[in-house]
Write an enzyme that holds these catalytic residues in place. Structure first.
Site: not given
Ligand code: NDP
Ligand code: 2IT
Length: 451
Positions: A171, A131
């Site tokens: 992420d 990560k």
């Molecule tokens: P993004 O940056 O696309 O979106 C994050 C979202 O969460 C935004 O809408 C952000 O709002 C919001 N957010 C962040 N902090 C807060 C908070 N304290 N309260 C409310 N909303 C909040 O990220 P992802 O969608 O990619 O990631 C979201 C989660 O999923 C993370 O935990 C990540 O680790 C996990 N994840 C992601 C994967 C991926 O493939 N992308 C895979 C597996 C897990 P704002 O825009 O205002 O900051």
């Molecule tokens: O938390 C996660 O699993 C991710 N942000 C995706 C990682 C990846 O390598 O696709």
């Protein structure tokens, strides 16, 4: 073996982790949850203890921390801190996302990297765990500033990654735009086109169809499996999703497609509640294209409601809650609200979004609970499929990838259920997912010797 020996072992390792990583509360939290759930494994098979398997697993193979200097549009110089934690390579190259967010520090990157070990193993794909990220805030930055930052970040990161070494992806704060700039800089530095060095690329230069959708879709597929286990489905269910980023948007899309009504989503500043169902086209445009605040939803849909207290999104009555924003966003109070309102299932789209107390409550009340390591594993699973397509120099159709994703999510569910049953914790998917993920990595580490 008496359960005391297993319990003492786990507690000893945890105390060492606390001592060696003081003040890293997220890392300690993630380690504690996993270690506690592994006690039945050591009761059943104490030889893991002789191999010092946990002592080795909780220590990252390597941590890289570096300076990221960059110049803003006014010509001012800024310095951020970058990280890459290469946690475990027992079953494949290090694999895991990059997070750009002001809260990023060693504790956050280590908790995410540690969880990735078990998640990546659960996918059944040959991927180790890593990560990374930076304490950089992309909000309000121009495209050119983002590009210069990504180029500076990659100038250092490139020394440590490669298609068979370490394969980053997105992420929080890192999506297709950032991956494009990072890939461009890597390609220029190497002087060769190595598609498999990053995943989450745009389709035009080696990205996999359905990667963008994979985490959100996968989370909903996982919830569907949990409901199926209770002879139920998503049709007609009311759903609340936190966040409005990559994971949230595609969780909303798939849940809606399967007949549920998603009534709320959020960003850092607040949440919207639309009792008639969230209009996803508006959210996609606001967030994916215009990069605006979720509050703007009201301009087009004045009947919806907005609250500035994003953490209160969990007071909205729903059947299914999908926390898809960030760590520790759903605490004990929120869990109590959800339970009082009759919630049936929780699917963690984000990493560790529920606090330990909230998870304990859901388990105690026998609410269907899909832990992040299992429920959000679809994203990294399709990243592994992207790597496979890149190394074969071909690309699969959307439907083909989506079908593979569904099969993977079903396997993760079944393996987690079975591991829980075999270790006397029937129905507890937290324990089941941790154990199922652990066994493959532990056996691979032992087979490879003390290295
Ligand atoms: P993004 O940056 O696309 O979106 C994050 C979202 O969460 C935004 O809408 C952000 O709002 C919001 N957010 C962040 N902090 C807060 C908070 N304290 N309260 C409310 N909303 C909040 O990220 P992802 O969608 O990619 O990631 C979201 C989660 O999923 C993370 O935990 C990540 O680790 C996990 N994840 C992601 C994967 C991926 O493939 N992308 C895979 C597996 C897990 P704002 O825009 O205002 O900051
Ligand atoms: O938390 C996660 O699993 C991710 N942000 C995706 C990682 C990846 O390598 O696709």
């Amino acid at each position: 073996m008496s359960s005391n020996v297993a319990l003492n072992y786990v507690n000893d390792v945890y105390h060492t982790v606390k001592k060696r990583n003081p003040n890293e509360k997220e890392f300690q939290q993630a380690v504690k949850e996993i270690l506690d759930s592994l006690v039945p494994v050591f009761e059943k098979n104490p030889s893991y203890i002789d191999h010092a398997i946990l002592e080795r697993m909780v220590e990252p193979e390597r941590i890289i921390s570096f300076r990221i200097p960059w110049v803003d549009d006014q010509g001012d110089i800024h310095v951020n801190r970058g990280f890459r934690v290469q946690f475990n390579s027992a079953i494949g190259p290090y694999k895991g996302g990059l997070r750009f967010h002001p809260s990023v520090n060693a504790s956050i990157i280590k908790f995410l990297g540690f969880e990735q070990i078990f998640k990546n193993s659960l996918t059944g794909q040959p991927i180790g765990a890593g990560k990374g990220g930076a304490d950089f805030d992309p909000k309000g930055k121009s495209d050119n500033e983002i590009m210069r930052f990504c180029q500076s970040f990659m100038s250092e990161l490139a020394k440590h990654i490669g298609p068979d070494t370490d394969v980053p992806a997105g992420d929080i704060g890192v999506g297709a735009r950032e991956i494009g700039y990072l890939f461009g800089q890597y390609k220029k530095m190497q002087g060769s086109f190595q598609a498999g060095v990053l995943t989450g690329k745009a389709f035009e230069f080696g990205g996999s169809l359905a990667r963008k959708e994979a985490t959100g879709y996968g989370t909903v597929y996982f919830v569907q499996e949990m409901l199926k286990g209770n002879n139920d489905d998503l049709n007609g269910k009311t759903v609340v999703v936190s966040g409005s980023g990559n994971v949230a948007i595609y969780a909303i899309e798939k849940a809606t497609e399967l007949g549920a009504k998603v009534v709320a989503c959020s960003d850092y500043n607040g949440y919207i509640y639309d009792k008639d169902g969230i209009k996803l086209d508006t959210v996609k445009r606001l967030k994916e294209v215009e990069r605006k605040r979720i509050k703007e939803y009201l301009t087009e849909h004045p009947n919806a409601q907005y609250s500035e207290k994003s953490e209160e999104i969990w007071t909205i009555p729903c059947d299914i809650a999908l926390p898809c924003a960030t760590q520790n966003e759903l605490d004990k109070d929120a869990a109590n609200h959800l339970i009082k309102n009759g919630v049936i299932a929780i699917g963690e789209g984000a990493n560790m979004p529920c606090t330990t107390e909230a998870v304990d409550l859901f388990i105690e009340k026998a609410i269907l609970f899909g832990p992040g390591k299992a429920a959000n594993a679809g994203g990294v699973a399709v990243s592994a499929l992207e790597m496979a397509q890149n190394s074969a120099h071909l690309s699969w159709k959307f439907e083909e990838v989506d079908e593979k994703l569904q099969d993977i999510m079903k396997d993760i569910y079944r393996n987690s259920v079975e591991a829980a049953e075999e270790h006397g914790k029937s129905g507890n998917l937290v324990v089941g997912a941790n154990i199922a993920g652990f066994l493959k990595v532990a056996d691979a580490m032992i087979a490879q010797g003390v290295i």
